[in-house]
Design a protein around this motif. Structure first.
Motif, mmCIF file in Angstrom:
data_model
loop_
_atom_site.group_PDB
_atom_site.id
_atom_site.type_symbol
_atom_site.label_atom_id
_atom_site.label_comp_id
_atom_site.label_asym_id
_atom_site.label_seq_id
_atom_site.Cartn_x
_atom_site.Cartn_y
_atom_site.Cartn_z
ATOM 1 N N MET A 1 8.291 40.677 -7.814
ATOM 2 C CA MET A 1 8.548 39.946 -9.043
ATOM 3 C C MET A 1 7.240 39.374 -9.598
ATOM 4 N N ILE A 2 6.657 38.433 -8.911
ATOM 5 C CA ILE A 2 5.408 37.811 -9.339
ATOM 6 C C ILE A 2 4.427 37.892 -8.188
ATOM 7 N N SER A 3 3.191 38.273 -8.509
ATOM 8 C CA SER A 3 2.167 38.280 -7.476
ATOM 9 C C SER A 3 1.049 37.332 -7.895
ATOM 10 N N LEU A 4 0.490 36.655 -6.927
ATOM 11 C CA LEU A 4 -0.581 35.695 -7.179
ATOM 12 C C LEU A 4 -1.908 36.278 -6.721
ATOM 13 N N ASN A 5 -2.950 35.967 -7.482
ATOM 14 C CA ASN A 5 -4.297 36.393 -7.134
ATOM 15 C C ASN A 5 -5.116 35.126 -6.878
ATOM 16 N N TYR A 6 -5.401 34.874 -5.627
ATOM 17 C CA TYR A 6 -6.108 33.648 -5.278
ATOM 18 C C TYR A 6 -7.583 33.692 -5.662
ATOM 19 N N ARG A 7 -8.075 34.839 -6.074
ATOM 20 C CA ARG A 7 -9.458 34.957 -6.553
ATOM 21 C C ARG A 7 -9.550 34.756 -8.061
ATOM 22 N N ASP A 8 -8.403 34.715 -8.715
ATOM 23 C CA ASP A 8 -8.345 34.495 -10.162
ATOM 24 C C ASP A 8 -8.794 33.069 -10.454
ATOM 25 N N SER A 9 -9.555 32.901 -11.529
ATOM 26 C CA SER A 9 -10.042 31.561 -11.874
ATOM 27 C C SER A 9 -8.946 30.692 -12.490
ATOM 28 N N ARG A 10 -7.838 31.315 -12.932
ATOM 29 C CA ARG A 10 -6.749 30.549 -13.525
ATOM 30 C C ARG A 10 -5.958 29.826 -12.437
ATOM 31 N N PRO A 11 -5.444 28.642 -12.768
ATOM 32 C CA PRO A 11 -4.606 27.924 -11.799
ATOM 33 C C PRO A 11 -3.358 28.742 -11.449
ATOM 34 N N ILE A 12 -2.809 28.480 -10.276
ATOM 35 C CA ILE A 12 -1.631 29.206 -9.793
ATOM 36 C C ILE A 12 -0.458 29.050 -10.755
ATOM 37 N N TYR A 13 -0.242 27.837 -11.278
ATOM 38 C CA TYR A 13 0.911 27.643 -12.167
ATOM 39 C C TYR A 13 0.788 28.511 -13.417
ATOM 40 N N GLU A 14 -0.440 28.729 -13.919
ATOM 41 C CA GLU A 14 -0.631 29.590 -15.088
ATOM 42 C C GLU A 14 -0.335 31.048 -14.745
ATOM 43 N N GLN A 15 -0.692 31.474 -13.538
ATOM 44 C CA GLN A 15 -0.382 32.833 -13.117
ATOM 45 C C GLN A 15 1.129 33.034 -13.033
ATOM 46 N N ILE A 16 1.831 32.024 -12.553
ATOM 47 C CA ILE A 16 3.294 32.089 -12.471
ATOM 48 C C ILE A 16 3.885 32.129 -13.876
ATOM 49 N N GLU A 17 3.382 31.269 -14.763
ATOM 50 C CA GLU A 17 3.824 31.277 -16.159
ATOM 51 C C GLU A 17 3.658 32.661 -16.767
ATOM 52 N N ASP A 18 2.466 33.222 -16.624
ATOM 53 C CA ASP A 18 2.181 34.534 -17.205
ATOM 54 C C ASP A 18 3.089 35.614 -16.628
ATOM 55 N N GLY A 19 3.319 35.551 -15.318
ATOM 56 C CA GLY A 19 4.188 36.533 -14.678
ATOM 57 C C GLY A 19 5.613 36.446 -15.181
ATOM 58 N N LEU A 20 6.150 35.240 -15.270
ATOM 59 C CA LEU A 20 7.514 35.059 -15.763
ATOM 60 C C LEU A 20 7.619 35.396 -17.244
ATOM 61 N N ARG A 21 6.614 34.994 -18.017
ATOM 62 C CA ARG A 21 6.601 35.299 -19.448
ATOM 63 C C ARG A 21 6.633 36.817 -19.653
ATOM 64 N N LYS A 22 5.862 37.532 -18.871
ATOM 65 C CA LYS A 22 5.822 38.999 -18.979
ATOM 66 C C LYS A 22 7.186 39.600 -18.627
ATOM 67 N N LEU A 23 7.829 39.084 -17.589
ATOM 68 C CA LEU A 23 9.152 39.584 -17.205
ATOM 69 C C LEU A 23 10.177 39.349 -18.317
ATOM 70 N N ILE A 24 10.070 38.222 -18.997
ATOM 71 C CA ILE A 24 11.010 37.893 -20.070
ATOM 72 C C ILE A 24 10.736 38.761 -21.297
ATOM 73 N N VAL A 25 9.473 38.855 -21.687
ATOM 74 C CA VAL A 25 9.107 39.595 -22.895
ATOM 75 C C VAL A 25 9.404 41.092 -22.751
ATOM 76 N N THR A 26 9.202 41.635 -21.556
ATOM 77 C CA THR A 26 9.445 43.065 -21.350
ATOM 78 C C THR A 26 10.917 43.382 -21.127
ATOM 79 N N GLY A 27 11.735 42.360 -20.961
ATOM 80 C CA GLY A 27 13.156 42.584 -20.762
ATOM 81 C C GLY A 27 13.555 42.737 -19.309
#
Length: 119
Positions: A1-27
């Motif tokens: 469902m959602i995968s986190l990248n701990y090397r990403d400079s974005r905070p974890i909550y933003e990665q979760i937001e983006d992942g969920l937003r993508k799941l919603i937008v793509t249907g």
């Protein structure tokens, strides 16, 4: 469902937001479909529930999800209806278009891309 990248400079909550937003937008998450509970998603991702709650709060503020007390959080039928979010995204598109124009991308290429996305 959602995968986190701990090397990403974005905070974890933003990665979760983006992942969920993508799941919603793509249907992948349909309108009015129940999201995992805060505790369940936190356990699945092995992170603090407060991080999940923050992501859910942000998504609710943007209109992508809604909460029903005692029932949980659900994907919104009118995802992204928030006017401020709409303006923010249009501004980003303008910036991207300006950069693509600078890089020599033709108007026809961009038109074809838009048609592909809306098909």
């Amino acid at each position: 469902m959602i995968s986190l990248n701990y090397r990403d400079s974005r905070p974890i909550y933003e990665q979760i937001e983006d992942g969920l937003r993508k799941l919603i937008v793509t249907g992948a998450l349909g309108a009015d479909e129940k999201l995992p509970s805060v505790r369940a998603l936190a356990a699945q991702l092995a992170i603090n529930p407060n991080t999940i709650q923050r992501a859910y709060n942000e998504l609710e503020g943007e209109g992508y999800i809604y909460s029903v007390p005692g029932k949980g959080s659900f994907a919104s039928a009118n995802a992204g209806a928030d006017e401020a979010r709409r303006r923010e995204l249009l501004g980003k598109v303008r910036e991207l278009l300006a950069e693509l124009r600078y890089l020599g991308v033709s108007q026809q290429e961009l038109t074809d891309l838009v048609k592909e996305v809306f098909a």
